[in-house]
Design a protein around this motif. Structure first.
Motif, PDB file in Angstrom:
ATOM      1  N   HIS A  79      40.957  28.295  35.506  1.00 21.52           N
ATOM      2  CA  HIS A  79      42.393  28.152  35.727  1.00 21.52           C
ATOM      3  C   HIS A  79      43.026  29.531  35.641  1.00 21.52           C
ATOM      4  CE1 HIS A  79      41.874  27.822  31.328  1.00 21.52           C
ATOM      5  NE2 HIS A  79      43.048  28.450  31.246  1.00 21.52           N
ATOM      6  N   PHE A  80      44.239  29.654  36.177  1.00 20.82           N
ATOM      7  CA  PHE A  80      44.962  30.912  36.217  1.00 20.82           C
ATOM      8  C   PHE A  80      46.256  30.777  35.433  1.00 20.82           C
ATOM      9  CE2 PHE A  80      42.423  30.993  40.107  1.00 20.82           C
ATOM     10  CZ  PHE A  80      41.854  32.258  40.045  1.00 20.82           C
ATOM     11  N   HIS A  81      46.591  31.831  34.693  1.00 17.98           N
ATOM     12  CA  HIS A  81      47.898  31.963  34.049  1.00 17.98           C
ATOM     13  C   HIS A  81      48.689  33.042  34.783  1.00 17.98           C
ATOM     14  CE1 HIS A  81      47.119  29.266  30.761  1.00 17.98           C
ATOM     15  NE2 HIS A  81      46.090  29.967  30.325  1.00 17.98           N
ATOM     16  N   LEU A  82      49.911  32.706  35.183  1.00 20.66           N
ATOM     17  CA  LEU A  82      50.785  33.647  35.871  1.00 20.66           C
ATOM     18  C   LEU A  82      52.114  33.709  35.135  1.00 20.66           C
ATOM     19  CD1 LEU A  82      48.934  32.169  38.186  1.00 20.66           C
ATOM     20  CD2 LEU A  82      50.467  33.337  39.760  1.00 20.66           C
ATOM     21  N   TYR A  83      52.472  34.889  34.666  1.00 19.19           N
ATOM     22  CA  TYR A  83      53.809  35.089  34.095  1.00 19.19           C
ATOM     23  C   TYR A  83      54.635  35.766  35.178  1.00 19.19           C
ATOM     24  CZ  TYR A  83      57.386  35.795  30.574  1.00 19.19           C
ATOM     25  OH  TYR A  83      58.554  35.734  29.856  1.00 19.19           O
ATOM     26  N   LEU A  84      55.591  35.031  35.757  1.00 16.16           N
ATOM     27  CA  LEU A  84      56.221  35.462  36.996  1.00 16.16           C
ATOM     28  C   LEU A  84      57.732  35.299  36.961  1.00 16.16           C
ATOM     29  CD1 LEU A  84      56.927  32.514  38.415  1.00 16.16           C
ATOM     30  CD2 LEU A  84      54.538  32.603  39.053  1.00 16.16           C
ATOM     31  N   LYS A  85      58.352  35.892  37.954  1.00 14.16           N
ATOM     32  CA  LYS A  85      59.782  35.743  38.180  1.00 14.16           C
ATOM     33  C   LYS A  85      60.014  34.520  39.054  1.00 14.16           C
ATOM     34  CE  LYS A  85      63.619  37.797  40.723  1.00 14.16           C
ATOM     35  NZ  LYS A  85      64.040  38.898  41.619  1.00 14.16           N
ATOM     36  N   VAL A  86      60.834  33.581  38.579  1.00 16.07           N
ATOM     37  CA  VAL A  86      61.101  32.348  39.318  1.00 16.07           C
ATOM     38  C   VAL A  86      62.108  32.645  40.425  1.00 16.07           C
ATOM     39  CG1 VAL A  86      61.928  29.980  39.160  1.00 16.07           C
ATOM     40  CG2 VAL A  86      60.631  30.990  37.266  1.00 16.07           C
ATOM     41  N   PRO A  87      61.798  32.301  41.674  1.00 20.03           N
ATOM     42  CA  PRO A  87      62.748  32.562  42.763  1.00 20.03           C
ATOM     43  C   PRO A  87      63.967  31.649  42.677  1.00 20.03           C
ATOM     44  CG  PRO A  87      60.887  31.308  43.564  1.00 20.03           C
ATOM     45  CD  PRO A  87      60.560  31.667  42.142  1.00 20.03           C
ATOM     46  N   GLU A  88      65.049  32.098  43.249  1.00 18.26           N
ATOM     47  CA  GLU A  88      66.290  31.321  43.255  1.00 18.26           C
ATOM     48  C   GLU A  88      66.326  30.408  44.469  1.00 18.26           C
ATOM     49  OE1 GLU A  88      69.486  34.076  43.157  1.00 18.26           O
ATOM     50  OE2 GLU A  88      69.027  34.820  41.136  1.00 18.26           O
ATOM     51  N   GLY A  89      67.118  29.329  44.349  1.00 23.63           N
ATOM     52  CA  GLY A  89      67.300  28.414  45.468  1.00 23.63           C
ATOM     53  C   GLY A  89      66.126  27.481  45.662  1.00 23.63           C
ATOM     54  N   THR A  90      65.907  27.098  46.923  1.00 24.89           N
ATOM     55  CA  THR A  90      64.833  26.178  47.278  1.00 24.89           C
ATOM     56  C   THR A  90      63.927  26.825  48.315  1.00 24.89           C
ATOM     57  OG1 THR A  90      66.247  25.145  48.969  1.00 24.89           O
ATOM     58  CG2 THR A  90      66.215  24.132  46.774  1.00 24.89           C
ATOM     59  N   ALA A  91      62.742  26.256  48.463  1.00 26.75           N
ATOM     60  CA  ALA A  91      61.763  26.816  49.394  1.00 26.75           C
ATOM     61  C   ALA A  91      62.240  26.636  50.834  1.00 26.75           C
ATOM     62  CB  ALA A  91      60.412  26.132  49.199  1.00 26.75           C
ATOM     63  N   GLY A  92      61.921  27.600  51.674  1.00 23.05           N
ATOM     64  CA  GLY A  92      62.264  27.523  53.089  1.00 23.05           C
ATOM     65  C   GLY A  92      63.616  28.084  53.460  1.00 23.05           C
ATOM     66  N   GLN A  93      64.422  28.473  52.501  1.00 16.68           N
ATOM     67  CA  GLN A  93      65.742  29.026  52.827  1.00 16.68           C
ATOM     68  C   GLN A  93      65.659  30.292  53.656  1.00 16.68           C
ATOM     69  OE1 GLN A  93      68.026  29.459  49.230  1.00 16.68           O
ATOM     70  NE2 GLN A  93      68.688  27.323  49.231  1.00 16.68           N
ATOM     71  N   PRO A  94      64.774  31.255  53.355  1.00 17.03           N
ATOM     72  CA  PRO A  94      64.693  32.444  54.217  1.00 17.03           C
ATOM     73  C   PRO A  94      64.343  32.112  55.660  1.00 17.03           C
ATOM     74  CG  PRO A  94      63.604  32.846  52.128  1.00 17.03           C
ATOM     75  CD  PRO A  94      63.918  31.394  52.164  1.00 17.03           C
ATOM     76  N   ALA A  95      63.429  31.149  55.864  1.00 15.16           N
ATOM     77  CA  ALA A  95      63.074  30.766  57.228  1.00 15.16           C
ATOM     78  C   ALA A  95      64.258  30.125  57.943  1.00 15.16           C
ATOM     79  CB  ALA A  95      61.883  29.808  57.207  1.00 15.16           C
ATOM     80  N   ARG A  96      65.036  29.320  57.219  1.00 14.78           N
ATOM     81  CA  ARG A  96      66.212  28.695  57.820  1.00 14.78           C
ATOM     82  C   ARG A  96      67.268  29.741  58.176  1.00 14.78           C
ATOM     83  NH1 ARG A  96      67.626  24.283  60.754  1.00 14.78           N
ATOM     84  NH2 ARG A  96      69.902  24.048  60.670  1.00 14.78           N
ATOM     85  N   GLN A  97      67.471  30.705  57.312  1.00 15.00           N
ATOM     86  CA  GLN A  97      68.447  31.758  57.592  1.00 15.00           C
ATOM     87  C   GLN A  97      68.014  32.602  58.780  1.00 15.00           C
ATOM     88  OE1 GLN A  97      68.759  33.875  53.885  1.00 15.00           O
ATOM     89  NE2 GLN A  97      69.835  32.207  52.843  1.00 15.00           N
ATOM     90  N   ALA A  98      66.713  32.867  58.901  1.00  9.64           N
ATOM     91  CA  ALA A  98      66.222  33.621  60.058  1.00  9.64           C
ATOM     92  C   ALA A  98      66.409  32.836  61.349  1.00  9.64           C
ATOM     93  CB  ALA A  98      64.753  33.971  59.859  1.00  9.64           C
ATOM     94  N   TYR A  99      66.219  31.514  61.298  1.00  9.91           N
ATOM     95  CA  TYR A  99      66.436  30.675  62.478  1.00  9.91           C
ATOM     96  C   TYR A  99      67.909  30.670  62.887  1.00  9.91           C
ATOM     97  CZ  TYR A  99      67.558  26.376  64.969  1.00  9.91           C
ATOM     98  OH  TYR A  99      68.076  25.464  65.856  1.00  9.91           O
ATOM     99  N   GLU A 100      68.796  30.529  61.908  1.00  6.99           N
ATOM    100  CA  GLU A 100      70.224  30.520  62.225  1.00  6.99           C
ATOM    101  C   GLU A 100      70.664  31.860  62.813  1.00  6.99           C
ATOM    102  OE1 GLU A 100      72.099  29.462  58.593  1.00  6.99           O
ATOM    103  OE2 GLU A 100      71.572  27.328  58.740  1.00  6.99           O
ATOM    104  N   LYS A 101      70.056  32.951  62.367  1.00  4.84           N
ATOM    105  CA  LYS A 101      70.380  34.256  62.931  1.00  4.84           C
ATOM    106  C   LYS A 101      69.934  34.342  64.387  1.00  4.84           C
ATOM    107  CE  LYS A 101      69.647  39.205  62.258  1.00  4.84           C
ATOM    108  NZ  LYS A 101      68.987  40.242  61.433  1.00  4.84           N
ATOM    109  N   ARG A 102      68.729  33.848  64.693  1.00  5.28           N
ATOM    110  CA  ARG A 102      68.252  33.854  66.078  1.00  5.28           C
ATOM    111  C   ARG A 102      69.081  32.932  66.944  1.00  5.28           C
ATOM    112  NH1 ARG A 102      63.243  33.449  63.359  1.00  5.28           N
ATOM    113  NH2 ARG A 102      63.124  31.242  63.962  1.00  5.28           N
ATOM    114  N   LEU A 103      69.526  31.790  66.355  1.00  2.00           N
ATOM    115  CA  LEU A 103      70.356  30.856  67.117  1.00  2.00           C
ATOM    116  C   LEU A 103      71.703  31.486  67.464  1.00  2.00           C
ATOM    117  CD1 LEU A 103      70.678  27.978  68.252  1.00  2.00           C
ATOM    118  CD2 LEU A 103      71.588  27.291  66.020  1.00  2.00           C
TER     119      LEU A 103
END
Length: 359
Positions: A79-103
């Protein structure tokens, strides 16, 4: 253990241990039943870990900041232990923002064709939900029942409010516990499964970091300064300052540690490297003084939770030692006056904050 602690001490951990971010201790585990089918050797475990890092970058649009370590359970399940920084928001938001920019660019006539929105399978999930789903997809257990169980229990997340110490040195010490004596309570977590050893493949790295850079500065000093700084650091690390909750005060106590040493009767015999039969003594747990410095010649490096303060202390010490003698210093002891009046006052140089000091 020493190399891992030294490397973590040289990292710039300020992006990971800032006060305005959420951290978590994440455990990525494998199914208890038939785990050899999904991770037959260390090379496969390494690919799984790297795939998890790539999925994080793709779904969250940022690099993963973490320190990680691989361990094994009592049944030799990795098993792996990771001490990490938790991202903000929800998954997929960057992809959605990139799509809206292209649109928007298409609506303004800057694109010839209208972009298509391909909704990711993890779109809209929280970090904990995303980690469970992605890790189960990466491991991909062939049994549907076991895969469903693995998706539910394969990832455990403890956020910074309940993950215990946030001090970088204490977190590194926690991850290094299994590197201690094999007779300790966590020594078994470094025992590599026999299947991995017999597979002929590499067992992979045991620990590492991701998205963090080293912050190391090299300064050339004289041999005299080397000896004086080493002696001062050994004296400082010879004792520890602990809080006495009963008396409501700090106490300075000797720095001690416990290790297993051969102290009992002879319980058997074994062959050494030269083929000579040597007696084997029973080991007992002994309390000894903790080593102040980790390195050759009584020096090396020393770990501290507050590197800038220790750096300023060393600077003040060197200034006092290298200051030219004054006429007052030639007087006999007892006639020289207070020490704070005889030492020259100089402004401390500005020292950039670093989580650790590696000297």
């Amino acid at each position: 253990m020493n190399q891992m602690m030294k490397t973590f001490a040289e990292l710039d951990l300020s992006p990971l241990f800032s006060l305005d971010i959420l951290r978590a201790l994440v455990t990525l585990s494998y199914p208890e039943k038939d785990w050899e089918a999904v991770v037959p050797n260390g090379e496969v475990a390494t690919r799984h870990r790297e795939a998890f890092f790539r999925r994080f970058h793709r779904d969250w649009g940022e690099d993963l900041l973490c320190i990680w370590k691989r361990e094994f359970t009592g049944q030799e399940v990795p098993h792996f232990h990771l001490y990490l920084k938790v991202p903000e928001g929800t998954a997929g938001q960057p992809a959605r923002q990139a799509y809206e920019k292209r649109l928007t660019e298409w609506e303004e006539g800057k694109r010839a064709s209208r972009p298509r929105w391909r909704k990711p399978s993890t779109f809209g999930l929280s970090f904990e939900q995303w980690a469970k789903k992605v890790w189960a997809e990466i491991v991909n257990h062939p049994d549907p029942v076991e895969r469903a169980k693995h998706e539910e229990h394969g990832v455990h997340v403890k956020y910074s409010e309940e993950a215990g110490p946030i001090n970088p040195m204490r977190m590194g010490a926690y991850l290094a516990k299994s590197f201690s004596s094999p007779y300790s309570t966590k020594g078994y977590q470094m025992k590599v499964p026999e299947q991995w050893q017999e597979s002929g493949e590499t067992i992979g790295r045991t620990w590492g970091h991701r998205g963090l850079q080293k912050a190391v500065t090299t300064v050339q000093i004289s041999e005299r300064e080397f000896n004086e700084i080493s002696r001062l650091l050994r004296r400082l690390k010879r004792h520890v300052r602990l809080w006495d909750s009963e008396n409501k005060e700090h106490r300075v106590l000797p720095a001690l540690r416990r290790e297993w040493r051969p102290r009992g009767p002879v319980i058997g015999y074994e062959l050494d490297a030269d083929g000579v039969l040597q007696p084997v003594q029973k080991k007992r747990r002994t309390t000894i003084r903790r080593k102040a410095m980790s390195g050759p010649n009584g020096a090396g490096y020393s770990l501290t939770p507050n590197g800038p303060d220790l750096t300023r202390l060393l600077y003040r010490y060197l200034v006092a030692k290298t200051a030219p003698p004054t006429p007052t210093d030639q007087l006999p002891a007892g006639l020289r006056g207070p020490l704070h009046e005889r030492l020259p006052r100089r402004a401390n140089p500005r020292v950039e904050p670093v989580p650790f000091l590696a000297a």
